[in-house]
Enzyme design. Sequence first.
Site, short mmCIF file in Angstrom:
data_model
loop_
_atom_site.label_atom_id
_atom_site.label_comp_id
_atom_site.label_asym_id
_atom_site.label_seq_id
_atom_site.Cartn_x
_atom_site.Cartn_y
_atom_site.Cartn_z
N GLY A 100 0.86 -1.18 0.00
CA GLY A 100 0.00 0.00 0.00
C GLY A 100 0.89 1.21 0.00
O GLY A 100 2.08 1.12 -0.20
N VAL A 107 3.75 -5.69 2.34
CA VAL A 107 3.46 -6.88 3.14
C VAL A 107 3.98 -8.11 2.40
O VAL A 107 3.68 -8.30 1.22
CB VAL A 107 1.95 -7.04 3.38
CG1 VAL A 107 1.70 -8.18 4.35
CG2 VAL A 107 1.37 -5.75 3.93
N VAL A 150 -3.62 -14.14 7.25
CA VAL A 150 -5.02 -14.53 7.07
C VAL A 150 -5.32 -14.60 5.59
O VAL A 150 -5.04 -13.67 4.84
CB VAL A 150 -5.96 -13.48 7.72
CG1 VAL A 150 -7.41 -13.79 7.39
CG2 VAL A 150 -5.74 -13.46 9.22
N ASP A 179 -8.08 2.40 12.25
CA ASP A 179 -8.04 2.35 10.78
C ASP A 179 -8.93 1.23 10.29
O ASP A 179 -8.55 0.48 9.39
CB ASP A 179 -6.59 2.14 10.33
CG ASP A 179 -6.40 2.48 8.86
OD1 ASP A 179 -5.40 2.04 8.28
OD2 ASP A 179 -7.28 3.16 8.30
N ASN A 225 -9.24 -4.21 5.96
CA ASN A 225 -8.67 -4.70 7.21
C ASN A 225 -9.55 -5.74 7.87
O ASN A 225 -9.24 -6.22 8.96
CB ASN A 225 -8.51 -3.54 8.21
CG ASN A 225 -7.23 -2.80 7.98
OD1 ASN A 225 -6.31 -3.34 7.39
ND2 ASN A 225 -7.16 -1.58 8.46
N ASP A 243 -4.51 -5.77 11.59
CA ASP A 243 -3.85 -4.50 11.90
C ASP A 243 -4.39 -3.78 13.11
O ASP A 243 -4.38 -2.55 13.17
CB ASP A 243 -3.97 -3.54 10.69
CG ASP A 243 -3.01 -3.94 9.60
OD1 ASP A 243 -3.04 -3.31 8.54
OD2 ASP A 243 -2.24 -4.89 9.82
#
Lengths: 183, 986
Positions: free
Chosen positions: B99, B104, B172, B214, B219, B232
């Site tokens: 992002g 990641v 995940v 966030d 998320n 997160d």
Amino acid sequence: MTQLTELLARLQSGETQARDALFAVAYPELHRLARSRLRDGGRDTLLDTTCLVHEAYLRFVTAGELRAEDRRAFFAYASQVMRSVIVNSVRERVAQKRGGDWRPLTLSTQLTLPAAADEQRILKVHEALEVLEQADPRLGQVAQMRYFGGYSEQEIAETMDVTERTVRRDWEKARLILAELLR
Amino acid sequence: MKLSVSQTAQLSRLLDEALPLDAAGRRAWLEKQSAEYPDLAEALRKVLLPDDSLAAGFEMLAALPKLGGAMEAPALTTGNLHAGKRVGPYEMIRPLGAGGMAQVWLARRADGAFRREVALKLPALTHLRADLEQRFAQERDILASLEHPHIARFYDAGVDPNGLSYLALEYVHGEALTDYCDAHRLGTAARLKLFLQVLDAVQFAHTKHVIHRDLKPSNILVNESGDVQLLDFGVAKLLEAEEIDHTQLTGVHGRALTPDYASPELLRGEPVDARCDVYSLGVLLYELLTDVRPYALRNAASIGLLEHAIAMVEVKKPSTRPLADTAAARGTTPEKLARQLRGDLDAIALKALAKDPARRYSSAAAIAQDLRRHLHTRPIEALPARVTDRLWKFLLRNRILVGAAVTAVVAMLAVLGFLLVRPSGEAPGDLWLDPLARARLLRLTDFAGSEQAAAISRDGRFAAFLAASGGPLDIWVTEIGTNRYRNLTEGKIQQLRNPEIRTIGFSPDGALVTFWTRAGDGSRAQDVNIVAAPTAGGELQPYLPETAEFDWSPDGKRLVFHTTAPGDPLFVRMATDVTAHQIYVAAPGVHCHFLTWAPDGEFIYFVRGDPPSADWDIWRVRPSGAGVERLTFHHTRVTYPVPLDARTVLYLATDADGSGPWLYVLDVVLKRPRRVSVGLERYTSLAANADRTRLLATVADSRSDLWRVKVDSGGPPRGTAEQIAPVSQRASAPRFGPGYIAYVSSGGARRGIWKYMNGTATELWGDASVDRVGTPSISPNGRRIAFTVQRGGATQLYAVDNDGRNVKALTRTLALRGDLAWAPDSQSLVGAIVSDGEPRLARVFLDATPPQSIVSDYSLDPVWSPDGKYFVYTGAQVATIFPLRASAPDGRPYNMPGLILTTGARRVAFARNSGSLVFLRGGIDHKDFWGLDPQTGVERQLTNLPANFAIGDFDVSPDGAEIVFDRVQESSSVVLIERGKEFEVN
């Protein structure tokens, strides 16, 4: 129509004198916004110029000084103003330090920018950018919008009315040339 | 390497050829070109075949202080990371995504300690924070303890020896919640059940004092088992730039926090608590229910606009959004879906989205509780408060409370005030929630000019203010309720006005009205003084020399004041002493104004800031000088703090976008401000009596009225105009019909079309839920009036008889813009329809016949000639000017003398008798009417109006003898707010 809209229109139609007038209107606003963003910030406070430009744009629109249609032109121009804001602040600060009377910059007219070495970098990049702008205006515009406007590729593409791919290619080229100029 | 401009240009051109080639191709190309461009040979080689010599240049570019959101981070371009690279104890496997703020990667423990794979998040930080490791260490344990079936585990965080910071999180595998619901075509109930899982997880984290900050669909993943997993948690806080109160949304990680889901207080940089997650959950719920987000912005790339919307614009109920596509996706009809959402779900979503955190659900569990009640069709918490809320707003908006007669409505309001549901156990004081509850508002003055700087005596009997009623600016005083006013300064004092300080006050016994005044530019200490005039009238006398502002303590025994020395030093002295102690001074160039004692005498409140940049905020200090504390973080114009009790302060502040000033209230314990005023009135000063039962404010507003000016077709231009007196407050866009004038009224709750005839004004059509009403267009026989109505961005065409009967609306919405003009045959209208962003004139029919295009270019605001042979319109704007064009009914251009109109004066009208075209010409604030003869092209000035007539729209009477126009004027008044004896402060 307001002064701003008129000036932008004149600038877009090629009238370069409008640039000075436009500058006189947009500069104080952006400078003030930049200053208030950096106020109270410590060493690590960063300046998100894109947000500032957005905020300035919003103020002008809300005050009826700009129309929504002027957005592109304003954004294209605002990064240039931001550059002046930053470069001028750096120059002031450098000059002040040389003058020997260095006071902590709190609520004065200067921006609180980080370390001293960075000041020189900013000025060098600014000078290299000046050369690039004259040599290849479109590359210069893209580079300026990236560094001093902080816009994303998508935003630059939208503002300059080109594809993102073009922006990417221009950006790559601009980077190489700037790195060469800065060698 | 110093290249000249022309060399650089050449370089750029050559690179276009060479960059697309691969390494071998480039080498070959270089061999050929080096001979032709010897001076560029070296530069070309360095650029095309990169070696380390360019590194210095790149490093310089990359190491610039981070100026914008899109700059590269050093050591973190994708080239630096690769499979197998070691980061701390982890080994990278493959990239999962990136992002703006981080990359990641899938990774595993390099030492094989655990076989489980993790998601390794590598934030793009440009500066290594000295305390990053320390922060990670602090937060690591808290976050690692968040064990919950619906929360992705946080394993580790650290900074590796190379300086790369990393976060190790549970990997995940799943789909974003919104995508999952769409892909599985889940209905409302199923979505709510998933949402309840989310609420469960968030509530769990909140009890552990971890706020997410966030929350957004990306998320919140749904794994293969159909369970929700929140990612997160707590990461946003970990990566914060600074731990100070005004955390910038645009901190270290650029604009990483998505504004779409960010709460208003987060955007404002105010301290946040768990309720900011509640807000994000509200956005999520809204989106799950309707497939759209609460704010309908066409181009959400403009983050500034989105932030503005989030902070200021009212959210529309989910059931009122366009639901056709959504319903189809859910396998139901729009009507059924709307019915499902109406009522409970509307209320729950809106309550979670309340801009004021105190009005929101206080926790995720509270939302879950209401949702469960809804699913079991039990009454929910969210509904009762909203009804009274809206009613209060409706009454205030209608200005029903501002006027001489207030009675029954206020009594009802008082009763309803008791019914306002207060969130239970909330920390802010009751006064902060509703400082004006049960208040009566009375407009005291009726001056034509603008009043400002209001002050009220301690006993609440007298009011003083600055006003210029047709003459110089003076101080006026009145005994409240007597409607008699006395001029105290009578033109004798030159400089009385200073919007940056409190200029007028009363002595504690009320016998004197004190005021600030300045000689010259105030550069010497003795130039600024406080002078006094007896309240009953009489000789002016000096009061406090070399003082800018002052305030007596509530018991009258102590005085606080400041001078104009650099930093505006604050002094306190006993009433009986001559010596004063300096208790506070700001840095040179910083100012401290609006000194005010708290009612209990414990604190002195003041506004501290920087006048040139209009950057002010409220602070306070104890009379001893201890306890200096900053209370607000507006960074805008803040004025007139009025402490109501030990923890509540009323004040005025402009918003970040420059609108206002509005009335705000602050809870000093929580340092939380809240806007109180709900209408569009701007507050320009504020004062209170000793027991705070009476507040005095000056309120500014603009009004629009209709005026008429006579025109003598043969004689000289006239200079006098008189006001026509319709009833409504904002009258605009007048048009002559036979024997009457139709106009638009937008004052009060309803907007609509009114008729002024024989001295009386009546409403022909009106509606309260309308955003805008267009200019009335009268049919040639005068019987029918057509106009446009805008609601929620959609425009409809309406027509009504000139007696208000037979209202018909075209059901289909048209993108109409600007004025309409009836065609001479009375069967259709000509108006501009917008397509591709450009307005173009078309013939519009009042039945369902589709519009027929007439003019293919940019065209707006048609006006038919009296003989019906052609119509004129304005073309596209070029700089400040508009060309006037003419067209025959079929669209063929019609020849007419050229006329250039300027912005602010685009309207033209024909005088039927003479056939001349009337238009406006002149400077911004000083325009006059002119007439153009279309046959000869001769222009003639028709009026000679004074300056300061802000003329907007107009029309010429059929006999050509007069012109009626609308004029905007600023007005303001002194308003008394009676808060009632219950609020007495002892």
